[in-house]
Design a protein around this motif. Sequence first.
Motif, PDB file in Angstrom:
ATOM      1  N   THR A  24       0.824  -1.218   0.000  1.00 35.50           N
ATOM      2  CA  THR A  24       0.000   0.000   0.000  1.00 35.50           C
ATOM      3  C   THR A  24       0.854   1.264   0.000  1.00 35.50           C
ATOM      4  O   THR A  24       0.546   2.233  -0.689  1.00 35.50           O
ATOM      5  CB  THR A  24      -0.941   0.017   1.216  1.00 35.50           C
ATOM      6  OG1 THR A  24      -0.199  -0.309   2.399  1.00 35.50           O
ATOM      7  CG2 THR A  24      -2.062  -0.979   1.050  1.00 35.50           C
ATOM      8  N   ARG A  25       1.927   1.249   0.744  1.00 31.44           N
ATOM      9  CA  ARG A  25       2.763   2.450   0.845  1.00 31.44           C
ATOM     10  C   ARG A  25       3.551   2.702  -0.432  1.00 31.44           C
ATOM     11  O   ARG A  25       4.124   3.781  -0.597  1.00 31.44           O
ATOM     12  CB  ARG A  25       3.695   2.349   2.045  1.00 31.44           C
ATOM     13  CG  ARG A  25       2.934   2.428   3.371  1.00 31.44           C
ATOM     14  CD  ARG A  25       3.889   2.497   4.530  1.00 31.44           C
ATOM     15  NE  ARG A  25       3.188   2.484   5.804  1.00 31.44           N
ATOM     16  CZ  ARG A  25       3.252   3.452   6.726  1.00 31.44           C
ATOM     17  NH1 ARG A  25       3.960   4.530   6.494  1.00 31.44           N
ATOM     18  NH2 ARG A  25       2.599   3.336   7.872  1.00 31.44           N
TER      19      ARG A  25
ATOM     20  N   SER B 228       7.103   0.706   9.596  1.00 34.49           N
ATOM     21  CA  SER B 228       6.721  -0.705   9.629  1.00 34.49           C
ATOM     22  C   SER B 228       6.802  -1.254  11.048  1.00 34.49           C
ATOM     23  O   SER B 228       5.965  -2.063  11.460  1.00 34.49           O
ATOM     24  CB  SER B 228       7.608  -1.518   8.693  1.00 34.49           C
ATOM     25  OG  SER B 228       7.451  -1.095   7.354  1.00 34.49           O
ATOM     26  N   ILE B 229       7.798  -0.827  11.808  1.00 35.44           N
ATOM     27  CA  ILE B 229       7.896  -1.231  13.205  1.00 35.44           C
ATOM     28  C   ILE B 229       6.708  -0.698  13.996  1.00 35.44           C
ATOM     29  O   ILE B 229       6.103  -1.420  14.800  1.00 35.44           O
ATOM     30  CB  ILE B 229       9.224  -0.747  13.818  1.00 35.44           C
ATOM     31  CG1 ILE B 229      10.398  -1.524  13.205  1.00 35.44           C
ATOM     32  CG2 ILE B 229       9.212  -0.902  15.332  1.00 35.44           C
ATOM     33  CD1 ILE B 229      11.760  -0.991  13.603  1.00 35.44           C
ATOM     34  N   GLN B 230       6.350   0.566  13.776  1.00 35.71           N
ATOM     35  CA  GLN B 230       5.204   1.134  14.501  1.00 35.71           C
ATOM     36  C   GLN B 230       3.929   0.362  14.207  1.00 35.71           C
ATOM     37  O   GLN B 230       3.167   0.022  15.128  1.00 35.71           O
ATOM     38  CB  GLN B 230       5.018   2.611  14.137  1.00 35.71           C
ATOM     39  CG  GLN B 230       3.791   3.229  14.806  1.00 35.71           C
ATOM     40  CD  GLN B 230       3.746   4.733  14.670  1.00 35.71           C
ATOM     41  OE1 GLN B 230       4.631   5.435  15.174  1.00 35.71           O
ATOM     42  NE2 GLN B 230       2.722   5.251  13.993  1.00 35.71           N
ATOM     43  N   SER B 231       3.677   0.061  12.940  1.00 34.33           N
ATOM     44  CA  SER B 231       2.463  -0.685  12.589  1.00 34.33           C
ATOM     45  C   SER B 231       2.478  -2.077  13.214  1.00 34.33           C
ATOM     46  O   SER B 231       1.443  -2.570  13.684  1.00 34.33           O
ATOM     47  CB  SER B 231       2.344  -0.791  11.068  1.00 34.33           C
ATOM     48  OG  SER B 231       2.184   0.484  10.489  1.00 34.33           O
TER      49      SER B 231
ATOM     50  N   ILE C  37     -10.084  -5.189   2.611  1.00 36.17           N
ATOM     51  CA  ILE C  37      -9.053  -4.622   3.475  1.00 36.17           C
ATOM     52  C   ILE C  37      -9.247  -3.116   3.403  1.00 36.17           C
ATOM     53  O   ILE C  37      -8.797  -2.455   2.457  1.00 36.17           O
ATOM     54  CB  ILE C  37      -7.649  -5.031   3.001  1.00 36.17           C
ATOM     55  CG1 ILE C  37      -7.552  -6.550   2.846  1.00 36.17           C
ATOM     56  CG2 ILE C  37      -6.585  -4.524   3.970  1.00 36.17           C
ATOM     57  CD1 ILE C  37      -6.259  -7.020   2.196  1.00 36.17           C
ATOM     58  N   VAL C  38      -9.937  -2.555   4.372  1.00 39.42           N
ATOM     59  CA  VAL C  38     -10.519  -1.212   4.261  1.00 39.42           C
ATOM     60  C   VAL C  38     -10.102  -0.338   5.445  1.00 39.42           C
ATOM     61  O   VAL C  38      -9.966  -0.819   6.567  1.00 39.42           O
ATOM     62  CB  VAL C  38     -12.065  -1.317   4.203  1.00 39.42           C
ATOM     63  CG1 VAL C  38     -12.720   0.054   4.309  1.00 39.42           C
ATOM     64  CG2 VAL C  38     -12.489  -2.022   2.910  1.00 39.42           C
ATOM     65  N   CYS C  39      -9.916   0.940   5.159  1.00 46.74           N
ATOM     66  CA  CYS C  39      -9.731   1.940   6.210  1.00 46.74           C
ATOM     67  C   CYS C  39     -10.463   3.211   5.789  1.00 46.74           C
ATOM     68  O   CYS C  39     -10.324   3.661   4.654  1.00 46.74           O
ATOM     69  CB  CYS C  39      -8.249   2.237   6.432  1.00 46.74           C
ATOM     70  SG  CYS C  39      -7.930   3.291   7.873  1.00 46.74           S
TER      71      CYS C  39
ATOM     72  N   SER D 209      -4.384  -3.551   6.988  1.00 42.91           N
ATOM     73  CA  SER D 209      -5.377  -2.536   7.304  1.00 42.91           C
ATOM     74  C   SER D 209      -4.868  -1.590   8.388  1.00 42.91           C
ATOM     75  O   SER D 209      -5.006  -0.366   8.282  1.00 42.91           O
ATOM     76  CB  SER D 209      -6.673  -3.223   7.754  1.00 42.91           C
ATOM     77  OG  SER D 209      -7.610  -2.297   8.180  1.00 42.91           O
ATOM     78  N   LEU D 210      -4.254  -2.147   9.424  1.00 41.15           N
ATOM     79  CA  LEU D 210      -3.780  -1.325  10.529  1.00 41.15           C
ATOM     80  C   LEU D 210      -2.575  -0.480  10.140  1.00 41.15           C
ATOM     81  O   LEU D 210      -2.349   0.595  10.710  1.00 41.15           O
ATOM     82  CB  LEU D 210      -3.450  -2.218  11.726  1.00 41.15           C
ATOM     83  CG  LEU D 210      -4.682  -2.887  12.354  1.00 41.15           C
ATOM     84  CD1 LEU D 210      -4.270  -3.893  13.426  1.00 41.15           C
ATOM     85  CD2 LEU D 210      -5.634  -1.843  12.930  1.00 41.15           C
ATOM     86  N   ASP D 211      -1.801  -0.923   9.154  1.00 38.04           N
ATOM     87  CA  ASP D 211      -0.694  -0.104   8.666  1.00 38.04           C
ATOM     88  C   ASP D 211      -1.212   1.150   7.973  1.00 38.04           C
ATOM     89  O   ASP D 211      -0.633   2.237   8.120  1.00 38.04           O
ATOM     90  CB  ASP D 211       0.174  -0.909   7.701  1.00 38.04           C
ATOM     91  CG  ASP D 211       1.316  -0.085   7.129  1.00 38.04           C
ATOM     92  OD1 ASP D 211       2.172   0.378   7.912  1.00 38.04           O
ATOM     93  OD2 ASP D 211       1.347   0.123   5.900  1.00 38.04           O
TER      94      ASP D 211
END
Length: 407
Positions: free
Chosen positions: A169-170, A366-369, A300-302, A238-240
Amino acid sequence: MNVSVSSGAWSRRDFVAATGAAGLMAAAVPSLAQDAPQRKIKLGVVGCGGRGRWIANLFKKHGGYDVFAVADYFEDRATGAAKDHSIPAERCFTGLDCHKKLLTAKPEAVAIITPPYFHPQEVADCVDAGAHVYLAKPLAVDVPGCRSIEASGKLAAQKKLCFLADFQTRAQPIYQEAVKRVHDGALGDIAFGEAYYHTGRIGAHNLPGAEAQEARLRNWVFDKVLSGDIITEQNIHSLDVMSWIFKTPPLHASGTGGRKSRTDIGDCWDHFALVFQYPNNVGVTFSSRQFEGFGAAEGIVCRVFGSKGVLETDYGGNVMIRGGEDNFFRGGKTSDIYEAGAVNNIATFHDSIVKGDVSNPTLAPSIQSNLITIMGRKAAYTGKLVTWEETLKDTERLDAKLDGLKL
């Protein structure tokens, strides 16, 4: 003890089929050939299951890599990948420590496409050996593992090594533009958000007569310790996006989950339901499931709702901002994201190595997610509110207990 095993029984390509998005993988993707790069990077691939072999082929199609060595716990998967790339037997490695054996072949870079439980040690060993690292998500299954990845990332930069975490996604331009507009104020004052990852049952490897531990490795995606449970292994996508949008981590999380439908394999939960609390009294609800939805919406939604507009993101579907004339962003479909995201990351990895760019910008987010998924998992497992500060101090190490497997 470290283990290198194959990629799992399921991928987001299977998710696409399960959700009925028939055109998702058929859409055009960027050209894999990059004008015949003159610089060939000697690449080792650790993890030769479905995604591992698939992504190794993308590296080859890029044109700037020589897929030079392969490794997997399972011999059939390692030899299959070796055959794909005409790799001789002396550079095809198996067993628990196969990644260490691969490093004796001295690859310039290593793509790690193994279950996340094994990533921290594999990454540390690759960086110690002086290899650039391309790492599948998620980075780890527990907080100490995330800290290990963080330390390896810092050491990589010191040693002038590139480190890329492979989130599609990024690397997708429409997502990038939409999130940039949100950061520039397109939504006004943010009120609340919602995120979900809903899909049907995922496939398992049926292995009649297999040893219990090896069957477990083949079906690692259903194992809490090997995968980090579905919230870390799959729901991180999704959480990322949620983490990307809000930049700062949540203050705390609370929620629940369990096994109500898929009780016939492994020990992973089949659903989670959580609330992540962000600063300024902004809450984000999150849910996930991996069982039959009987026609309910899947994806996969936000979404994020603000005083001036609403951001909608759907992996493989539309990404847009609904709002007034000044805030509206049509965006578009992201039908090519599964392959195109990987293609873009592979190209970026090559460019970074050739140019000596070791800024490694994918590592910290990526670590934070990853930590957010672990915070949510612990909140659901314990039934208690778990804060970000508590998560950062968490010292619990998951133990896969894989004694008895071959070296």
